[in-house]
Enzyme design. Structure first.
Site, short mmCIF file in Angstrom:
data_model
loop_
_atom_site.label_atom_id
_atom_site.label_comp_id
_atom_site.label_asym_id
_atom_site.label_seq_id
_atom_site.Cartn_x
_atom_site.Cartn_y
_atom_site.Cartn_z
N ASP A 96 0.87 -1.18 0.00
CA ASP A 96 0.00 0.00 0.00
C ASP A 96 0.90 1.23 0.00
O ASP A 96 2.12 1.12 0.11
CB ASP A 96 -0.96 -0.03 1.19
CG ASP A 96 -0.24 0.15 2.51
OD1 ASP A 96 1.01 0.23 2.50
OD2 ASP A 96 -0.90 0.20 3.54
N ASP A 286 -8.12 -7.30 0.36
CA ASP A 286 -7.23 -7.52 1.49
C ASP A 286 -7.97 -7.09 2.73
O ASP A 286 -8.84 -6.23 2.67
CB ASP A 286 -5.95 -6.68 1.37
CG ASP A 286 -6.19 -5.24 1.79
OD1 ASP A 286 -6.80 -4.48 1.01
OD2 ASP A 286 -5.82 -4.87 2.92
N CYS A 324 -14.68 -27.31 7.43
CA CYS A 324 -13.36 -26.78 7.05
C CYS A 324 -12.35 -27.92 7.09
O CYS A 324 -12.32 -28.71 8.03
CB CYS A 324 -12.94 -25.67 8.01
SG CYS A 324 -11.27 -25.05 7.70
N CYS A 326 -9.02 -27.49 7.07
CA CYS A 326 -7.68 -27.00 7.43
C CYS A 326 -7.07 -27.88 8.51
O CYS A 326 -7.77 -28.62 9.20
CB CYS A 326 -7.73 -25.53 7.84
SG CYS A 326 -8.07 -25.22 9.58
N CYS A 329 -8.63 -27.56 12.02
CA CYS A 329 -9.93 -28.22 12.18
C CYS A 329 -9.82 -29.74 12.12
O CYS A 329 -10.61 -30.45 12.73
CB CYS A 329 -10.92 -27.71 11.13
SG CYS A 329 -11.40 -26.00 11.43
N HIS A 355 -6.68 -21.02 10.92
CA HIS A 355 -8.01 -21.40 10.46
C HIS A 355 -8.70 -20.24 9.73
O HIS A 355 -9.30 -20.44 8.66
CB HIS A 355 -8.91 -21.88 11.60
CG HIS A 355 -10.35 -21.84 11.22
ND1 HIS A 355 -10.94 -22.80 10.41
CD2 HIS A 355 -11.30 -20.87 11.42
CE1 HIS A 355 -12.19 -22.45 10.17
NE2 HIS A 355 -12.45 -21.27 10.76
ZN LIG Z 1 -10.31 -24.73 9.79
#
Ligand SMILES: [Zn+2]
Length: 392
Positions: A96, A286, A324, A326, A329, A355
């Site tokens: 930025d 973003d 999820c 990930c 998780c 996460h």
């Molecule tokens: Zn997750």
């Protein structure tokens, strides 16, 4: 002979205003719509680069000119060979301009035609940021996408005040472009690399301002497009205005932006904001929400936000988000994450950040897939319904 471009942008699917495409930068291809994790001071807070690259597969992250300019300073980064080498990140970087951070200082800054004078939050010293200084710092950082130096009018600003600010942004945009072109020709860009059939130089994005006033937003867009940039951003939203105003601006402005250039909505927002803005024609985002809220115990899930500190999770053996995939998780329960959080363990911030970023990036993966398969309206509707079903 036409100039070789610094980026390439191709749309391969469109459904109503929603677009899916590929942004090719000198540091790789980025599928859009894309969410860019924010790496304020040369780090995406709470997560290692290995995880950003491998599991999360973030193709581009942000760096903040203001923070990096004050600390460690451009001499340190230049002597390290630029920001990519300093932080050891080979993928794309967007910086930025510092305009927004300086604007956020409020009473601590003084704006003139020339630029903005402010006191450093690090050591109290008097500093001066202008379009020319911002371009010089961003060249030293060697980011792949540079943002023009702008001024942001407060959400509640009058028409007159916003118009003055918006015209100043347009004059600063021209000065940013001139300084940028000069720096590129002088070889000041530390990140230069010839790849992907591109020129190897940095790309420069212009920023549309004008708060909630649509006529000023359109005027700002026209002035910005006349100067000519590689991409276009909508700035000055999510700064305290009503959400309906934000979406009114996006809906009016995004479809008027050049169709063959990436459209970037700066600093927005929640997962539902992202999906809604994609539906209005935005390609890039973003936001600090996934990282910042991760550090304060808040998880974003497909069924709404969840505050892990709540007593209801003491014995909850389910993962943060059952849909999820990930690594957090897959491995840990809400009960364990709550325990880490309430005992002040740093791993709580790390796991929640992981996460949250996974959720934001997966959401965008789903968005892209839905646009490509012609299912975006259905995706959008189901996404919103699910969030409402169990949200706090
Ligand atoms: Zn997750």
């Amino acid at each position: 002979m036409p100039k070789t471009p610094s980026i390439k942008f191709e749309i391969d699917a469109q459904q109503d205003e929603a677009r899916a495409g590929v942004l090719t930068t000198r540091r790789g291809k980025i599928e859009t719509p894309v969410f860019m994790p924010v790496g304020t001071a040369g780090t995406v807070k709470g997560i290692r680069f290995e995880e950003l690259e491998s599991e999360l597969d973030a193709k581009i992250i942000l760096g903040n000119t203001y923070h990096l300019w004050l600390r460690p300073g451009i001499d340190v980064i230049r002597s390290a060979g630029g920001l990519h080498r300093f932080i050891s990140w080979d993928r794309a970087l967007l910086t930025d301009s510092g305009g927004f951070q300086v604007w956020s200082l409020g009473a601590l800054r003084k704006i003139s035609e020339e630029g903005t004078e402010f006191r450093s939050h690090v050591d109290g010293s008097l500093r001066f940021l202008s379009p020319e200084v911002s371009m010089e710092v961003q060249a030293a950082l060697g980011s792949d996408i540079v943002m023009a130096f702008d001024e942001c009018a407060p959400g509640e600003a009058s028409h007159e005040e916003t118009e003055r600010s918006m015209n100043l942004t347009a004059r600063w945009a021209k000065r940013s472009k001139d300084a940028f072109d000069r720096l590129q020709s002088e070889g000041a860009d530390t990140g230069r690399v010839e790849a992907q059939g591109l020129s190897g130089t940095q790309a420069l994005f212009g920023i549309v301002q004008g708060a909630g006033h649509l006529n000023l937003r359109r005027n700002s867009l026209e002035q910005t497009v006349n100067i000519g940039f590689d991409g276009y951003a909508i700035g000055g939203l999510s700064v305290g205005e009503e959400k309906s105003v934000m979406f009114e601006v996006i809906e009016d402005i995004a479809p008027r932006m050049p169709k063959d250039a990436p459209r970037y909505l700066m600093g927005v927002g929640t997962p539902e904001d992202l999906v809604e803005a994609v539906g209005r024609g935005v390609d890039m985002f973003d936001c600090v929400l996934p990282t910042r809220n991760g550090r304060t115990g808040q998880a974003f899930t497909s069924r709404g936000k969840l505050n892990i500190k709540n007593a209801q999770f003491i014995n909850d053996t389910r993962p943060l988000d059952e849909s999820c995939g990930c690594s957090v998780c897959r491995r840990h329960s809400r009960a364990y994450l709550r325990h880490l959080y309430v005992t002040g363990e740093m791993l709580a911030s790390i796991l929640l950040t992981h996460h949250n970023l996974a959720f934001f990036l997966d959401t965008m993966r789903g968005v892209r897939q839905a646009i490509r398969s012609g299912d975006f309206p259905k995706f959008r509707r189901e996404f919103t319904e699910r969030l409402k079903a169990n949200g706090e």
